[in-house]
Scaffold this motif. Structure first.
Motif, PDB file in Angstrom:
ATOM      1  N   ALA A   1       0.832  -1.197   0.000  1.00  0.00           N
ATOM      2  CA  ALA A   1       0.000   0.000   0.000  1.00  0.00           C
ATOM      3  C   ALA A   1       0.872   1.255   0.000  1.00  0.00           C
ATOM      4  CB  ALA A   1      -0.921   0.006   1.216  1.00  0.00           C
ATOM      5  N   TYR A   2       0.290   2.355  -0.439  1.00  0.00           N
ATOM      6  CA  TYR A   2       1.002   3.631  -0.402  1.00  0.00           C
ATOM      7  C   TYR A   2       1.329   3.963   1.055  1.00  0.00           C
ATOM      8  CZ  TYR A   2       2.424   8.283  -1.862  1.00  0.00           C
ATOM      9  OH  TYR A   2       3.168   9.408  -2.126  1.00  0.00           O
ATOM     10  N   PRO A   3       2.527   4.491   1.329  1.00  0.00           N
ATOM     11  CA  PRO A   3       2.921   4.733   2.727  1.00  0.00           C
ATOM     12  C   PRO A   3       1.979   5.690   3.449  1.00  0.00           C
ATOM     13  CG  PRO A   3       4.819   4.916   1.247  1.00  0.00           C
ATOM     14  CD  PRO A   3       3.607   4.829   0.382  1.00  0.00           C
ATOM     15  N   GLY A   4       1.846   5.441   4.742  1.00  0.00           N
ATOM     16  CA  GLY A   4       1.108   6.339   5.621  1.00  0.00           C
ATOM     17  C   GLY A   4       2.060   6.932   6.643  1.00  0.00           C
ATOM     18  N   ILE A   5       1.581   7.916   7.384  1.00  0.00           N
ATOM     19  CA  ILE A   5       2.416   8.571   8.387  1.00  0.00           C
ATOM     20  C   ILE A   5       1.620   8.706   9.678  1.00  0.00           C
ATOM     21  CG2 ILE A   5       1.746  10.917   7.716  1.00  0.00           C
ATOM     22  CD1 ILE A   5       5.329   9.942   8.525  1.00  0.00           C
TER      23      ILE A   5
ATOM     24  N   PRO B   1       1.791  13.138   0.042  1.00  0.00           N
ATOM     25  CA  PRO B   1       0.551  12.404  -0.212  1.00  0.00           C
ATOM     26  C   PRO B   1       0.455  12.050  -1.687  1.00  0.00           C
ATOM     27  CG  PRO B   1       0.107  14.751   0.041  1.00  0.00           C
ATOM     28  CD  PRO B   1       1.553  14.559   0.398  1.00  0.00           C
ATOM     29  N   ALA B   2      -0.235  10.953  -1.977  1.00  0.00           N
ATOM     30  CA  ALA B   2      -0.444  10.563  -3.370  1.00  0.00           C
ATOM     31  C   ALA B   2      -1.265  11.645  -4.075  1.00  0.00           C
ATOM     32  CB  ALA B   2      -1.162   9.225  -3.436  1.00  0.00           C
ATOM     33  N   GLU B   3      -0.734  12.169  -5.163  1.00  0.00           N
ATOM     34  CA  GLU B   3      -1.432  13.259  -5.856  1.00  0.00           C
ATOM     35  C   GLU B   3      -2.701  12.772  -6.543  1.00  0.00           C
ATOM     36  OE1 GLU B   3      -0.470  16.885  -9.034  1.00  0.00           O
ATOM     37  OE2 GLU B   3       1.111  15.489  -8.409  1.00  0.00           O
TER      38      GLU B   3
ATOM     39  N   GLU C   1       2.013   1.432  -6.323  1.00  0.00           N
ATOM     40  CA  GLU C   1       2.432   1.569  -7.712  1.00  0.00           C
ATOM     41  C   GLU C   1       1.731   2.730  -8.408  1.00  0.00           C
ATOM     42  OE1 GLU C   1       2.032  -2.040  -9.881  1.00  0.00           O
ATOM     43  OE2 GLU C   1       3.766  -2.985  -8.930  1.00  0.00           O
ATOM     44  N   VAL C   2       0.503   3.042  -8.007  1.00  0.00           N
ATOM     45  CA  VAL C   2      -0.211   4.164  -8.626  1.00  0.00           C
ATOM     46  C   VAL C   2       0.494   5.481  -8.294  1.00  0.00           C
ATOM     47  CG1 VAL C   2      -2.400   5.400  -8.770  1.00  0.00           C
ATOM     48  CG2 VAL C   2      -2.395   2.907  -8.534  1.00  0.00           C
ATOM     49  N   GLY C   3       0.802   5.680  -7.016  1.00  0.00           N
ATOM     50  CA  GLY C   3       1.496   6.901  -6.609  1.00  0.00           C
ATOM     51  C   GLY C   3       2.865   7.017  -7.238  1.00  0.00           C
ATOM     52  N   ALA C   4       3.603   5.899  -7.302  1.00  0.00           N
ATOM     53  CA  ALA C   4       4.937   5.922  -7.897  1.00  0.00           C
ATOM     54  C   ALA C   4       4.862   6.212  -9.390  1.00  0.00           C
ATOM     55  CB  ALA C   4       5.626   4.585  -7.646  1.00  0.00           C
ATOM     56  N   ALA C   5       3.877   5.631 -10.073  1.00  0.00           N
ATOM     57  CA  ALA C   5       3.728   5.882 -11.506  1.00  0.00           C
ATOM     58  C   ALA C   5       3.398   7.346 -11.777  1.00  0.00           C
ATOM     59  CB  ALA C   5       2.636   4.976 -12.077  1.00  0.00           C
ATOM     60  N   ALA C   6       2.554   7.948 -10.942  1.00  0.00           N
ATOM     61  CA  ALA C   6       2.214   9.356 -11.120  1.00  0.00           C
ATOM     62  C   ALA C   6       3.459  10.243 -11.025  1.00  0.00           C
ATOM     63  CB  ALA C   6       1.173   9.784 -10.091  1.00  0.00           C
ATOM     64  N   MET C   7       4.326   9.949 -10.062  1.00  0.00           N
ATOM     65  CA  MET C   7       5.555  10.730  -9.913  1.00  0.00           C
ATOM     66  C   MET C   7       6.461  10.574 -11.139  1.00  0.00           C
ATOM     67  SD  MET C   7       6.491  10.026  -5.900  1.00  0.00           S
ATOM     68  CE  MET C   7       5.307  10.358  -4.609  1.00  0.00           C
ATOM     69  N   ASN C   8       6.561   9.368 -11.662  1.00  0.00           N
ATOM     70  CA  ASN C   8       7.393   9.144 -12.847  1.00  0.00           C
ATOM     71  C   ASN C   8       6.799   9.795 -14.085  1.00  0.00           C
ATOM     72  OD1 ASN C   8       9.365   7.624 -11.508  1.00  0.00           O
ATOM     73  ND2 ASN C   8       8.219   5.717 -11.757  1.00  0.00           N
ATOM     74  N   PHE C   9       5.483   9.706 -14.242  1.00  0.00           N
ATOM     75  CA  PHE C   9       4.835  10.305 -15.408  1.00  0.00           C
ATOM     76  C   PHE C   9       4.982  11.829 -15.415  1.00  0.00           C
ATOM     77  CE2 PHE C   9       1.685   6.525 -15.811  1.00  0.00           C
ATOM     78  CZ  PHE C   9       2.605   5.832 -16.573  1.00  0.00           C
TER      79      PHE C   9
ATOM     80  N   LEU D   1      -2.088   7.347 -16.413  1.00  0.00           N
ATOM     81  CA  LEU D   1      -2.479   6.534 -15.266  1.00  0.00           C
ATOM     82  C   LEU D   1      -3.718   5.707 -15.590  1.00  0.00           C
ATOM     83  CD1 LEU D   1      -2.056   9.008 -12.253  1.00  0.00           C
ATOM     84  CD2 LEU D   1      -0.695   6.958 -12.702  1.00  0.00           C
ATOM     85  N   LEU D   2      -4.681   6.323 -16.270  1.00  0.00           N
ATOM     86  CA  LEU D   2      -5.920   5.618 -16.594  1.00  0.00           C
ATOM     87  C   LEU D   2      -5.641   4.456 -17.541  1.00  0.00           C
ATOM     88  CD1 LEU D   2      -8.969   5.538 -16.210  1.00  0.00           C
ATOM     89  CD2 LEU D   2      -9.195   7.066 -18.180  1.00  0.00           C
ATOM     90  N   ASN D   3      -4.727   4.648 -18.476  1.00  0.00           N
ATOM     91  CA  ASN D   3      -4.391   3.573 -19.395  1.00  0.00           C
ATOM     92  C   ASN D   3      -3.736   2.401 -18.656  1.00  0.00           C
ATOM     93  OD1 ASN D   3      -3.982   2.430 -22.147  1.00  0.00           O
ATOM     94  ND2 ASN D   3      -1.825   2.744 -21.663  1.00  0.00           N
ATOM     95  N   ASN D   4      -2.775   2.726 -17.774  1.00  0.00           N
ATOM     96  CA  ASN D   4      -2.026   1.671 -17.084  1.00  0.00           C
ATOM     97  C   ASN D   4      -2.839   0.922 -16.039  1.00  0.00           C
ATOM     98  OD1 ASN D   4       0.164   2.643 -18.577  1.00  0.00           O
ATOM     99  ND2 ASN D   4       1.587   2.327 -16.902  1.00  0.00           N
ATOM    100  N   PHE D   5      -3.647   1.676 -15.259  1.00  0.00           N
ATOM    101  CA  PHE D   5      -4.335   1.069 -14.113  1.00  0.00           C
ATOM    102  C   PHE D   5      -5.832   0.907 -14.330  1.00  0.00           C
ATOM    103  CE2 PHE D   5      -0.437   2.967 -12.525  1.00  0.00           C
ATOM    104  CZ  PHE D   5       0.099   1.925 -11.796  1.00  0.00           C
ATOM    105  N   GLY D   6      -6.309   1.331 -15.492  1.00  0.00           N
ATOM    106  CA  GLY D   6      -7.706   1.145 -15.839  1.00  0.00           C
ATOM    107  C   GLY D   6      -7.849   0.286 -17.079  1.00  0.00           C
ATOM    108  N   THR D   7      -7.566   0.879 -18.228  1.00  0.00           N
ATOM    109  CA  THR D   7      -7.792   0.206 -19.507  1.00  0.00           C
ATOM    110  C   THR D   7      -7.085  -1.140 -19.593  1.00  0.00           C
ATOM    111  OG1 THR D   7      -7.991   2.381 -20.555  1.00  0.00           O
ATOM    112  CG2 THR D   7      -7.657   0.477 -21.997  1.00  0.00           C
ATOM    113  N   LYS D   8      -5.795  -1.177 -19.298  1.00  0.00           N
ATOM    114  CA  LYS D   8      -5.027  -2.412 -19.445  1.00  0.00           C
ATOM    115  C   LYS D   8      -5.495  -3.500 -18.492  1.00  0.00           C
ATOM    116  CE  LYS D   8      -0.681  -0.454 -21.168  1.00  0.00           C
ATOM    117  NZ  LYS D   8       0.779  -0.280 -20.891  1.00  0.00           N
TER     118      LYS D   8
END
Length: 258
Positions: A9-13, A170-172, A197-205, A216-223
């Protein structure tokens, strides 16, 4: 314990544990595969050689959580952590399917929700997604100034870590799914994913694109939801709100050829 990691999961604090990650997967040192949840995992503070990815087998010592009464929850001794083999997606995820065994589609989200309130109610599952699911990209949660300051404090050097970390952000964006499980009485579900992976992909994109949302929608939705995929969601509930579930990740091998 020996475990195949399927969820990070995305990190929490938090004030007590600092920056933590919830990790879940399949326990392999039992006669039958069972679900296992590890928390807290201070992942970014781990030595690089043991910073494991999803679909990696790990071994460690752990004891049942005294704060989290969910039956799958354990507190790991991270000093005992050993990283073992990676389970690839070769041959349409054949070995992953074999390890998951009876856990693959064993239950539905509706059934998991109905069981909450019973003793030892399961809090993790891998549930089949009915064809026709949809996804959208939504804004991530906003942090108040106090939480931002806490993240900065927890990232600073201290007695057990001489180097500072980049403060947790925070995850954008998040992916939100609209879907049905295969329960005959399913009214439909709407859940956000907390997959790291969603948060990390957003940072890379963001380094490559002006607008990351369509990517993001293509990678984590469509595919993942395409009609040629045999899609399942890893789901888990929240400790304080057992009937409130999240999508933790997606299992999406291709359907066999007709």
């Amino acid at each position: 314990m020996r475990m195949l990691v399927t969820v990070k999961a995305y990190p929490g604090i938090g004030k007590t544990e600092g920056e933590t990650v919830c990790v879940a997967g399949v326990r392999l040192d039992t006669s039958e595969p069972t679900w296992l949840r590890l928390w807290p995992v201070g992942f970014r503070e781990l030595p690089p050689k043991v910073q494991f990815e999803k679909w990696r087998i790990i071994e460690f010592e752990a004891h049942a959580s005294t704060k989290d009464r969910r039956p799958e929850s354990f507190r790991p001794n991270l000093e005992s952590l050993q990283v073992k083999e990676f389970i690839s997606s070769a041959n349409n995820w054949a070995l992953r399917k074999e390890i998951l065994g009876s856990l693959l589609g064993q239950t539905t989200l509706c059934e998991l929700m109905r069981k909450q309130g019973l003793s030892d109610a399961p809090s993790l599952g891998l549930v089949k997604v009915r064809p026709g699911a949809e996804a959208e990209i939504v804004d991530g949660p906003l942090w108040d100034p106090g939480k931002t300051l806490l993240a900065e404090m927890k990232a600073a050097p201290h007695l057990f870590r001489q180097n500072s970390l980049a403060p947790l952000q925070p995850a954008e964006f998040q992916v939100r799914y609209y879907w049905h499980c295969v329960d005959t009485e399913c009214p439909g579900h709407s859940h956000s994913s907390c997959d790291w992976e969603v948060g990390a992909a957003a940072m890379n994109f963001k380094k490559r694109y002006d607008d990351v949302r369509p990517h993001l929608l293509n990678n984590f939705g469509t595919k993942m939801l395409d009609l040629d995929k045999d899609t399942y969601f890893f789901v888990g509930n929240q400790h304080q709100y057992p009937k409130s579930f999240l999508v933790l990740g997606v299992f999406y091998p291709k359907l066999p050829n007709p």
